[in-house]
Design a protein around this motif. Structure first.
Motif, short mmCIF file in Angstrom:
data_model
loop_
_atom_site.label_atom_id
_atom_site.label_comp_id
_atom_site.label_asym_id
_atom_site.label_seq_id
_atom_site.Cartn_x
_atom_site.Cartn_y
_atom_site.Cartn_z
N ARG A 114 0.83 -1.21 0.00
CA ARG A 114 0.00 0.00 0.00
C ARG A 114 0.87 1.26 0.00
N MET A 115 1.90 1.27 0.84
CA MET A 115 2.78 2.45 0.91
C MET A 115 3.46 2.71 -0.42
N ARG A 116 3.79 1.64 -1.14
CA ARG A 116 4.46 1.77 -2.44
C ARG A 116 3.45 1.85 -3.60
N ARG A 117 2.16 1.85 -3.25
CA ARG A 117 1.07 1.92 -4.23
C ARG A 117 1.14 0.80 -5.27
N ILE A 118 1.42 -0.40 -4.77
CA ILE A 118 1.52 -1.58 -5.64
C ILE A 118 0.19 -2.31 -5.73
N ILE A 119 -0.50 -2.43 -4.60
CA ILE A 119 -1.73 -3.22 -4.54
C ILE A 119 -2.94 -2.28 -4.53
N PRO A 120 -3.99 -2.60 -5.31
CA PRO A 120 -5.18 -1.74 -5.31
C PRO A 120 -5.93 -1.83 -3.98
N HIS A 121 -6.29 -0.67 -3.44
CA HIS A 121 -7.00 -0.64 -2.16
C HIS A 121 -7.78 0.66 -2.03
N VAL A 122 -8.63 0.70 -1.03
CA VAL A 122 -9.40 1.90 -0.69
C VAL A 122 -9.08 2.24 0.76
N LYS A 123 -8.82 3.51 1.01
CA LYS A 123 -8.55 3.95 2.38
C LYS A 123 -9.47 5.12 2.69
N ILE A 124 -10.29 4.95 3.71
CA ILE A 124 -11.16 6.01 4.20
C ILE A 124 -10.81 6.20 5.66
N ASN A 125 -10.24 7.34 5.98
CA ASN A 125 -9.66 7.60 7.30
C ASN A 125 -8.62 6.51 7.56
N ARG A 126 -8.81 5.70 8.59
CA ARG A 126 -7.85 4.62 8.86
C ARG A 126 -8.35 3.26 8.41
N ILE A 127 -9.49 3.23 7.77
CA ILE A 127 -10.09 1.96 7.35
C ILE A 127 -9.56 1.58 5.97
N ILE A 128 -8.98 0.39 5.89
CA ILE A 128 -8.44 -0.14 4.63
C ILE A 128 -9.36 -1.26 4.16
N ARG A 129 -9.73 -1.21 2.90
CA ARG A 129 -10.52 -2.28 2.29
C ARG A 129 -9.97 -2.57 0.91
N TYR A 130 -10.12 -3.82 0.51
CA TYR A 130 -9.70 -4.27 -0.81
C TYR A 130 -10.92 -4.75 -1.58
N ASP A 131 -11.01 -4.33 -2.82
CA ASP A 131 -12.08 -4.78 -3.70
C ASP A 131 -11.66 -6.12 -4.29
N ARG A 132 -12.40 -7.17 -3.99
CA ARG A 132 -12.08 -8.52 -4.45
C ARG A 132 -11.87 -8.56 -5.96
N TYR A 133 -12.71 -7.86 -6.72
CA TYR A 133 -12.62 -7.90 -8.18
C TYR A 133 -11.33 -7.25 -8.66
N LYS A 134 -10.93 -6.14 -8.04
CA LYS A 134 -9.69 -5.48 -8.43
C LYS A 134 -8.47 -6.31 -8.04
N LEU A 135 -8.54 -7.00 -6.90
CA LEU A 135 -7.44 -7.90 -6.51
C LEU A 135 -7.30 -9.03 -7.52
N ASP A 136 -8.41 -9.61 -7.94
CA ASP A 136 -8.36 -10.69 -8.92
C ASP A 136 -7.75 -10.19 -10.23
#
Length: 66
Positions: free
Chosen positions: A29-51
């Motif tokens: 995440r820090m290196r912006r390698i993996i797709p993710h969503v961050k809202i405040n301190r909450i991190i979530r990953y979209d299953r479809y984007k990970l696939d």
């Protein structure tokens, strides 16, 4: 009856389902390698984007297994 997998995954979900440790996820995440969503301190990953991300980074074998 088959259950529908949830779309938005936590860091623990990703560690369990995809085998990427929580520490590695943080580094990615820090290196912006993996797709993710961050809202405040909450991190979530979209299953479809990970696939899609896994598909994009698949290395094809040159050998044909029989």
């Amino acid at each position: 009856m088959a259950t529908i997998p949830k779309r938005w995954l936590t860091t623990k979900d990703v560690a369990l389902e995809y085998g990427i440790s929580i520490n590695t996820q943080a580094q990615y995440r820090m290196r912006r390698i993996i797709p993710h969503v961050k809202i405040n301190r909450i991190i979530r990953y979209d299953r479809y984007k990970l696939d899609q991300w896994f598909e994009k980074h698949t290395v094809e074998s040159k050998e044909v297994l029989s």
